[in-house]
Design an enzyme around this catalytic site. Structure first.
Site, PDB file in Angstrom:
ATOM      1  N   ASP A  34      -2.212   7.971 -22.463  1.00 29.11           N
ATOM      2  CA  ASP A  34      -2.301   6.750 -21.922  1.00 29.11           C
ATOM      3  C   ASP A  34      -1.989   5.575 -22.987  1.00 29.11           C
ATOM      4  N   ILE A  60       4.437   6.768 -22.296  1.00 30.98           N
ATOM      5  CA  ILE A  60       5.316   7.787 -21.651  1.00 30.98           C
ATOM      6  C   ILE A  60       6.831   7.697 -22.023  1.00 30.98           C
ATOM      7  N   SER A  84       1.672  -1.055 -12.169  1.00 31.77           N
ATOM      8  CA  SER A  84       1.351  -1.055 -10.787  1.00 31.77           C
ATOM      9  C   SER A  84       1.161  -2.117  -9.767  1.00 31.77           C
ATOM     10  N   THR A 124       3.652   6.095  -4.123  1.00 32.53           N
ATOM     11  CA  THR A 124       2.967   5.391  -3.248  1.00 32.53           C
ATOM     12  C   THR A 124       3.664   5.286  -1.911  1.00 32.53           C
ATOM     13  N   ASP A 125       2.931   5.011  -0.745  1.00 31.57           N
ATOM     14  CA  ASP A 125       3.648   4.506   0.265  1.00 31.57           C
ATOM     15  C   ASP A 125       4.579   3.481   0.475  1.00 31.57           C
ATOM     16  N   GLU A 126       4.516   2.749  -0.547  1.00 29.65           N
ATOM     17  CA  GLU A 126       5.111   1.268  -0.606  1.00 29.65           C
ATOM     18  C   GLU A 126       6.644   1.679  -0.743  1.00 29.65           C
ATOM     19  N   TYR A 151       8.265  -3.385  -7.732  1.00 26.06           N
ATOM     20  CA  TYR A 151       7.374  -2.208  -8.066  1.00 26.06           C
ATOM     21  C   TYR A 151       7.898  -0.981  -7.265  1.00 26.06           C
ATOM     22  N   ALA A 153      10.470  -0.470  -5.926  1.00 24.68           N
ATOM     23  CA  ALA A 153      11.825  -0.090  -5.882  1.00 24.68           C
ATOM     24  C   ALA A 153      11.586   1.147  -7.186  1.00 24.68           C
ATOM     25  N   LYS A 155       9.159   2.879  -8.085  1.00 21.72           N
ATOM     26  CA  LYS A 155       8.295   4.025  -7.802  1.00 21.72           C
ATOM     27  C   LYS A 155       9.239   5.032  -6.874  1.00 21.72           C
ATOM     28  N   ASN A 180      -3.180   2.137   0.099  1.00 21.67           N
ATOM     29  CA  ASN A 180      -3.900   1.270  -0.837  1.00 21.67           C
ATOM     30  C   ASN A 180      -5.378   1.929  -1.226  1.00 21.67           C
ATOM     31  N   PRO A 206      -8.232 -16.325  -2.751  1.00 16.88           N
ATOM     32  CA  PRO A 206      -6.877 -16.702  -2.417  1.00 16.88           C
ATOM     33  C   PRO A 206      -6.221 -15.815  -1.472  1.00 16.88           C
ATOM     34  N   ARG A 215      -3.035  -3.391   5.499  1.00 14.11           N
ATOM     35  CA  ARG A 215      -2.877  -2.188   4.463  1.00 14.11           C
ATOM     36  C   ARG A 215      -3.849  -1.158   4.970  1.00 14.11           C
ATOM     37  N   HIS A 277       6.553 -10.320   0.863  1.00 13.43           N
ATOM     38  CA  HIS A 277       5.403  -9.647   1.464  1.00 13.43           C
ATOM     39  C   HIS A 277       5.625  -8.623   2.341  1.00 13.43           C
TER      40      HIS A 277
HETATM   41  P1  NAD Z   1      -3.340   1.029 -13.206  1.00 15.24           P
HETATM   42  O1  NAD Z   1      -2.496   0.010 -13.445  1.00 15.24           O
HETATM   43  O2  NAD Z   1      -4.903   0.793 -12.849  1.00 15.24           O
HETATM   44  O3  NAD Z   1      -3.315   1.971 -14.325  1.00 15.24           O
HETATM   45  C1  NAD Z   1      -2.278   2.354 -14.802  1.00 15.24           C
HETATM   46  C2  NAD Z   1      -2.241   3.173 -16.160  1.00 15.24           C
HETATM   47  O4  NAD Z   1      -1.205   3.434 -16.734  1.00 15.24           O
HETATM   48  C3  NAD Z   1      -2.986   2.166 -17.235  1.00 15.24           C
HETATM   49  O5  NAD Z   1      -4.077   2.997 -17.754  1.00 15.24           O
HETATM   50  C4  NAD Z   1      -2.049   1.882 -18.303  1.00 15.24           C
HETATM   51  O6  NAD Z   1      -2.487   1.729 -19.393  1.00 15.24           O
HETATM   52  C5  NAD Z   1      -1.058   3.171 -18.087  1.00 15.24           C
HETATM   53  N1  NAD Z   1       0.275   2.900 -18.517  1.00 15.24           N
HETATM   54  C6  NAD Z   1       1.097   1.903 -18.105  1.00 15.24           C
HETATM   55  N2  NAD Z   1       2.463   1.895 -18.689  1.00 15.24           N
HETATM   56  C7  NAD Z   1       2.254   3.127 -19.452  1.00 15.24           C
HETATM   57  C8  NAD Z   1       3.305   3.681 -20.629  1.00 15.24           C
HETATM   58  N3  NAD Z   1       4.484   3.206 -20.497  1.00 15.24           N
HETATM   59  N4  NAD Z   1       2.971   4.857 -21.154  1.00 15.24           N
HETATM   60  C9  NAD Z   1       1.603   5.516 -20.916  1.00 15.24           C
HETATM   61  N5  NAD Z   1       0.629   4.872 -20.040  1.00 15.24           N
HETATM   62  C10 NAD Z   1       0.885   3.467 -19.498  1.00 15.24           C
HETATM   63  O7  NAD Z   1      -2.744   1.812 -12.051  1.00 15.24           O
HETATM   64  P2  NAD Z   1      -3.411   2.787 -10.785  1.00 15.24           P
HETATM   65  O8  NAD Z   1      -3.653   1.830  -9.623  1.00 15.24           O
HETATM   66  O9  NAD Z   1      -4.547   3.387 -11.094  1.00 15.24           O
HETATM   67  O10 NAD Z   1      -2.345   3.576 -10.239  1.00 15.24           O
HETATM   68  C11 NAD Z   1      -2.097   4.704 -10.878  1.00 15.24           C
HETATM   69  C12 NAD Z   1      -0.679   5.570 -10.221  1.00 15.24           C
HETATM   70  O11 NAD Z   1      -1.081   5.740  -8.657  1.00 15.24           O
HETATM   71  C13 NAD Z   1       0.423   4.751 -10.290  1.00 15.24           C
HETATM   72  O12 NAD Z   1       1.464   5.533 -10.568  1.00 15.24           O
HETATM   73  C14 NAD Z   1       0.598   3.824  -8.951  1.00 15.24           C
HETATM   74  O13 NAD Z   1       1.787   3.727  -8.486  1.00 15.24           O
HETATM   75  C15 NAD Z   1       0.015   5.009  -7.921  1.00 15.24           C
HETATM   76  N6  NAD Z   1      -0.608   4.548  -6.869  1.00 15.24           N
HETATM   77  C16 NAD Z   1      -1.654   3.501  -6.651  1.00 15.24           C
HETATM   78  C17 NAD Z   1      -2.247   2.835  -5.812  1.00 15.24           C
HETATM   79  C18 NAD Z   1      -3.151   2.077  -5.491  1.00 15.24           C
HETATM   80  O14 NAD Z   1      -3.744   1.585  -4.568  1.00 15.24           O
HETATM   81  N7  NAD Z   1      -3.623   1.495  -6.968  1.00 15.24           N
HETATM   82  C19 NAD Z   1      -1.658   3.331  -4.205  1.00 15.24           C
HETATM   83  C20 NAD Z   1      -0.737   4.503  -4.374  1.00 15.24           C
HETATM   84  C21 NAD Z   1      -0.292   4.884  -5.617  1.00 15.24           C
HETATM   85  P1  TYD Z   2      -2.510  -5.637  -3.529  1.00 19.02           P
HETATM   86  O1  TYD Z   2      -4.004  -5.061  -3.733  1.00 19.02           O
HETATM   87  O2  TYD Z   2      -2.006  -6.371  -4.656  1.00 19.02           O
HETATM   88  O3  TYD Z   2      -1.735  -4.525  -3.328  1.00 19.02           O
HETATM   89  P2  TYD Z   2      -0.328  -4.127  -2.502  1.00 19.02           P
HETATM   90  O4  TYD Z   2       0.464  -5.410  -2.548  1.00 19.02           O
HETATM   91  O5  TYD Z   2       0.152  -2.940  -3.214  1.00 19.02           O
HETATM   92  O6  TYD Z   2      -0.563  -3.604  -1.189  1.00 19.02           O
HETATM   93  O7  TYD Z   2      -2.627  -6.588  -2.088  1.00 19.02           O
HETATM   94  C1  TYD Z   2      -2.995  -6.044  -1.049  1.00 19.02           C
HETATM   95  C2  TYD Z   2      -2.738  -7.165  -0.081  1.00 19.02           C
HETATM   96  O8  TYD Z   2      -3.619  -8.325  -0.238  1.00 19.02           O
HETATM   97  C3  TYD Z   2      -1.334  -7.536   0.347  1.00 19.02           C
HETATM   98  O9  TYD Z   2      -0.938  -7.694   1.398  1.00 19.02           O
HETATM   99  C4  TYD Z   2      -1.356  -8.885  -0.585  1.00 19.02           C
HETATM  100  C5  TYD Z   2      -2.733  -9.325  -0.408  1.00 19.02           C
HETATM  101  N1  TYD Z   2      -3.333 -10.186  -1.488  1.00 19.02           N
HETATM  102  C6  TYD Z   2      -3.721 -11.803  -1.223  1.00 19.02           C
HETATM  103  O10 TYD Z   2      -3.951 -12.005  -0.155  1.00 19.02           O
HETATM  104  N2  TYD Z   2      -4.370 -12.170  -2.056  1.00 19.02           N
HETATM  105  C7  TYD Z   2      -4.398 -11.779  -3.495  1.00 19.02           C
HETATM  106  O11 TYD Z   2      -4.854 -12.437  -4.377  1.00 19.02           O
HETATM  107  C8  TYD Z   2      -3.935 -10.343  -3.740  1.00 19.02           C
HETATM  108  C9  TYD Z   2      -4.019  -9.774  -5.201  1.00 19.02           C
HETATM  109  C10 TYD Z   2      -3.340  -9.598  -2.649  1.00 19.02           C
END
Ligand code: NAD
Ligand code: TYD
Length: 346
Positions: A34, A60, A84, A124-126, A151, A153, A155, A180, A206, A215, A277
């Site tokens: 990491d 990476i 992310s 991700t589903d996105e 983001y 795009a 992924k 999510n 907010p 979501r 959005h």
């Molecule tokens: P996060 O932002 O909490 O963590 C990302 C980690 O990656 C961090 O520890 C960061 O230091 C590391 N990182 C970033 N750039 C790097 C690089 N260039 N080299 C090495 N390490 C690097 O993210 P998360 O929410 O834990 O998401 C993890 C994965 O799951 C991502 O690929 C994200 O697209 C995917 N994902 C997330 C969600 C969600 O709801 N959070 C849902 C579906 C998929």
């Molecule tokens: P987020 O947690 O950023 O995940 P994603 O956009 O990847 O789904 O946001 C979840 C939902 O919440 C999204 O519809 C945007 C909304 N949101 C707010 O309304 N206020 C906020 O401050 C944030 C961060 C997100």
């Protein structure tokens, strides 16, 4: 012992994956790579076994560093590392393309060079874009990739480089696409931890737009179990959609958090919407259920309650983040929005 290489393991989801594997897979040894960006936090790994888990700091995108860090006899690479957060990708997309696309290619090349058996791409589903409200439509593995944010795009592009590595070089790869996540140790830029942290501090919550974007929420541990099953049982070249059939409107999520914390709804502040959005995400997880034998174990009610408890009990973790660079990000993202005199639609 099975040695695996995971990236992004100081972040939210991969640190949960590390904890889960160390608890449930006694024969697994983990190299955790990491870069420790703003989202990477070694506090997420506090108390983790240091015999079966080794942390290596590195990017990476750094080919030399990645190649030397991937161990010999590495069974699998799990690529979690990513930029992310959608809002940050709207401010600037460069780092998303660098890490999420170039970084994935570097890891695929290292997998080939080191003879790694399987590559698991955490997507991700996105990547599938947005679904209309009340349409009864769901994302399936056959849905077209139609990403709308920088983001998403990046992924989607990462999925294509994984596909190309498989088609061109025969890399054994599987892809997971989850909805999510929520749970402990999620960086408080995402909806649920941001709202919990603000509510605990009696600060405005907010809510973007009309608050009715949907979501499909899943507890991080359920997602991590699905990723492990995709590694063990997934068919080469296949994608698996992961979701808990748990669609919620944002405003309902926010109200549930306020309720649980005993805080007033007057803290809710509707603010200017996010650009582009996505309206609704909803996953059909039938393929993962049928082919991987996966089902979620954690209900939304129990998962949200335990997540809120975790943030209540770990306020130092939150404060360490909120006292750092986060302050500048928050001001940039929310300063003008919160100062604007908006009207509350609800
Ligand atoms: P996060 O932002 O909490 O963590 C990302 C980690 O990656 C961090 O520890 C960061 O230091 C590391 N990182 C970033 N750039 C790097 C690089 N260039 N080299 C090495 N390490 C690097 O993210 P998360 O929410 O834990 O998401 C993890 C994965 O799951 C991502 O690929 C994200 O697209 C995917 N994902 C997330 C969600 C969600 O709801 N959070 C849902 C579906 C998929
Ligand atoms: P987020 O947690 O950023 O995940 P994603 O956009 O990847 O789904 O946001 C979840 C939902 O919440 C999204 O519809 C945007 C909304 N949101 C707010 O309304 N206020 C906020 O401050 C944030 C961060 C997100």
């Amino acid at each position: 012992m099975t040695t695996i290489f995971i990236t992004g393991g100081a972040g939210f989801i991969a640190s949960a994956f590390v904890r889960l594997l160390l608890a449930e897979q006694p024969d697994v040894r983990i190299v955790n790579y990491d870069a420790l960006t703003y989202a990477g936090n070694l506090e997420n790994l506090t108390g983790v076994d240091e015999v079966r888990h080794v942390f290596v700091k590195g990017d990476i995108c750094d080919r030399t560093s990645v190649t030397s860090a991937v161990p010999e006899n590495c069974e699998a690479i799990f690529n979690f590392a990513a930029e992310s957060h959608v809002d940050r990708s709207i401010l600037s997309a460069d780092e998303f393309l660098r890490t999420n696309v170039i970084g994935t290619q570097v890891l695929l090349d290292a997998a080939r060079a080191k003879g790694v058996r399987r590559f698991v791409q955490i997507s991700t589903d996105e990547v599938m874009g947005s679904l209309p409200d009340n349409s009864g439509l769901f994302f399936s593995e056959d849905s077209p990739l139609r990403p709308n944010s920088p983001y998403a795009a990046s992924k989607a592009a990462a999925e294509f480089v994984v596909r190309a590595a498989r088609e061109t070089h025969g890399v054994d790869a599987v892809i997971t696409r989850c909805g999510n996540n929520y749970g402990p140790r999620q960086f408080p830029e995402k909806l649920i931890p941001l709202m919990i942290a603000n509510a605990m501090n009696d600060q405005p919550l907010p809510v973007y737009g009309d608050g009715r974007n949907v979501r499909d929420w899943i507890h991080v541990d359920d997602h991590c179990r699905a990723i492990w099953l995709a590694y063990e049982k997934g068919a080469p070249g296949e994608a698996y959609n992961i979701g808990a059939r748990n669609e919620r409107e944002n405003i309902d999520v926010v109200r549930s958090i306020l309720n649980a914390l005993g805080k007033p709804e007057s803290l809710i502040k509707y603010v200017e919407d996010r650009l582009g959005h996505d309206r609704r995400y909803a996953i059909d997880p039938s393929k993962a259920e049928t082919e991987l034998g996966w089902t979620p174990r954690i209900t939304w009610e129990a998962g949200l309650a335990s997540t809120i408890d975790w943030y209540r009990e770990n306020q130092t973790w939150v404060e360490h983040i909120r006292s750092g660079d986060y302050r500048a990000y928050y001001d940039r993202m929310y300063g003008a929005r919160l100062n604007a005199s908006g009207s509350n639609p609800a």
